[in-house]
Design a protein around this motif. Structure first.
Motif, mmCIF file in Angstrom:
data_model
loop_
_atom_site.group_PDB
_atom_site.id
_atom_site.type_symbol
_atom_site.label_atom_id
_atom_site.label_comp_id
_atom_site.label_asym_id
_atom_site.label_seq_id
_atom_site.Cartn_x
_atom_site.Cartn_y
_atom_site.Cartn_z
ATOM 1 N N PRO B 18 0.798 -1.224 0.000
ATOM 2 C CA PRO B 18 0.000 0.000 0.000
ATOM 3 C C PRO B 18 0.838 1.286 0.000
ATOM 4 O O PRO B 18 0.309 2.356 0.268
ATOM 5 C CB PRO B 18 -0.737 -0.110 1.342
ATOM 6 N N LEU B 19 2.142 1.151 -0.312
ATOM 7 C CA LEU B 19 3.029 2.309 -0.139
ATOM 8 C C LEU B 19 2.674 3.547 -0.962
ATOM 9 O O LEU B 19 2.756 4.666 -0.433
ATOM 10 C CB LEU B 19 4.487 1.901 -0.377
ATOM 11 N N ILE B 21 -0.143 4.819 -1.736
ATOM 12 C CA ILE B 21 -1.200 5.557 -1.042
ATOM 13 C C ILE B 21 -0.675 6.139 0.279
ATOM 14 O O ILE B 21 -0.920 7.316 0.599
ATOM 15 C CB ILE B 21 -2.406 4.611 -0.762
ATOM 16 N N LEU B 22 0.067 5.337 1.031
ATOM 17 C CA LEU B 22 0.570 5.815 2.334
ATOM 18 C C LEU B 22 1.480 7.026 2.150
ATOM 19 O O LEU B 22 1.412 7.995 2.901
ATOM 20 C CB LEU B 22 1.333 4.694 3.071
ATOM 21 N N LYS B 25 -0.542 10.126 1.121
ATOM 22 C CA LYS B 25 -1.231 10.699 2.281
ATOM 23 C C LYS B 25 -0.268 11.559 3.116
ATOM 24 O O LYS B 25 -0.585 12.672 3.524
ATOM 25 C CB LYS B 25 -1.814 9.568 3.133
ATOM 26 N N LYS B 26 0.934 11.006 3.330
ATOM 27 C CA LYS B 26 1.940 11.751 4.094
ATOM 28 C C LYS B 26 2.289 13.057 3.396
ATOM 29 O O LYS B 26 2.393 14.110 4.026
ATOM 30 C CB LYS B 26 3.225 10.907 4.205
ATOM 31 N N ALA B 52 -10.271 5.149 -5.305
ATOM 32 C CA ALA B 52 -10.926 4.856 -4.021
ATOM 33 C C ALA B 52 -10.467 5.825 -2.937
ATOM 34 O O ALA B 52 -11.259 6.308 -2.123
ATOM 35 C CB ALA B 52 -10.614 3.421 -3.602
ATOM 36 N N TRP B 53 -9.188 6.124 -2.952
ATOM 37 C CA TRP B 53 -8.626 7.018 -1.942
ATOM 38 C C TRP B 53 -9.214 8.426 -2.076
ATOM 39 O O TRP B 53 -9.542 9.077 -1.095
ATOM 40 C CB TRP B 53 -7.087 7.041 -2.073
ATOM 41 N N SER B 56 -12.713 8.469 -0.796
ATOM 42 C CA SER B 56 -12.776 8.383 0.664
ATOM 43 C C SER B 56 -12.308 9.669 1.344
ATOM 44 O O SER B 56 -12.879 10.085 2.350
ATOM 45 C CB SER B 56 -11.930 7.198 1.130
ATOM 46 N N THR B 57 -11.274 10.287 0.794
ATOM 47 C CA THR B 57 -10.705 11.452 1.467
ATOM 48 C C THR B 57 -11.327 12.769 1.009
ATOM 49 O O THR B 57 -11.255 13.768 1.725
ATOM 50 C CB THR B 57 -9.182 11.549 1.216
ATOM 51 N N LYS B 79 -8.977 19.912 1.527
ATOM 52 C CA LYS B 79 -9.349 20.193 2.916
ATOM 53 C C LYS B 79 -8.187 19.965 3.856
ATOM 54 O O LYS B 79 -7.227 19.298 3.497
ATOM 55 C CB LYS B 79 -10.554 19.338 3.332
#
Lengths: 157, 79
Positions: B18-19, B21-22, B25-26, B52-53, B56-57, B79
């Motif tokens: 999942p890197l 996406i992770l 996000k960071k 999907a991300w 969701s976000t 946001k």
């Protein structure tokens, strides 16, 4: 911003290689998707919270007939085969650029995933809190159920 | 007129789920609202994962392209 955060509750009950990844992968990703995440570590899953526990996460070739390169079942019972199969598997994962469990656990903590160690398992397996990583809470079934009752997703792994 | 100026570029080529996406996000936590981030990935699963991300976000996927196995996503922080 005003909308409520989604929640996911995960039970991690196993500590072999195939079962150790999903809780951390899903937890860290869910946190990145702005979920509130809790993992309850019970029975063998508790190993995943030990400071040195991730080294013990292995793959047992006996009963595992779907290895990328199949190992004959009879060979699987030879002493040392578990370590050999684990090393092979970890090498394949490394080649595919799959993140290590250590890093994944670290990323989950960093992302704010709440990790709960099962008190009863700690008593049964005589695990002291000092053996576990610092970023955890200790609790029981009620602690998990309280969180899970409000969760949008609940998983037992 | 939307400004598509890229504030940050994140290279996650070679990294597997999942890197991407992770790390995205960071990185998005580091930029300001309405700034853009460009993510360059090679994981074919990232097409669906980023969709999907985004859903969701609530961030905005301004652009998504693929060329010779290289996926580029332009994401606007909302946001």
């Amino acid at each position: 911003m005003s909308e409520k955060k989604k929640k996911i509750a995960i039970i991690a009950s196993k500590a072999n290689l195939a079962d150790a990844y999903p809780p951390f992968i899903l937890a860290s990703t869910a946190a990145a998707m702005d979920y509130e995440v809790s993992i309850f570590f019970t029975f063998f899953g508790l190993n995943l919270l030990k400071k040195k526990g991730l080294k013990k996460v292995k793959i047992t070739p006996v009963g595992e007939t779907a290895m990328p390169k199949p190992i004959p079942q009879i060979v699987g019972i030879i002493p040392g085969m578990t370590d050999i199969a684990t090393t092979m598997m970890k090498n394949w994962m490394k080649k595919a650029n799959v993140v290590s469990l250590e890093e994944l656990r670290e990323l989950s903590i960093e992302a704010g995933v709440k990790m709960i160690a099962c008190q009863m398992t700690m008593d049964v397996m005589k695990v002291k809190k000092e053996e576990l990583i610092d970023e955890i809470e200790v609790g029981g079934a009620a602690t998990f159920l309280q969180f899970a009752s409000e969760a949008d997703i609940t998983l037992y792994i | 007129m939307s400004e598509n100026k890229v504030t940050t570029t994140l290279d996650v080529k070679g990294l597997n789920c999942p890197l991407p996406i992770l790390k995205t996000k960071k990185a998005i936590n580091e930029i300001k609202i309405s700034e853009n981030i460009k993510v360059i990935a090679t994981d074919p699963g990232s097409v669906n994962d980023f969709q999907a991300w985004i859903e969701s976000t609530g961030h905005e996927l301004v652009e998504s392209t693929e060329e010779n196995g290289i996926f580029r996503y332009l994401i606007k922080k909302t946001k």
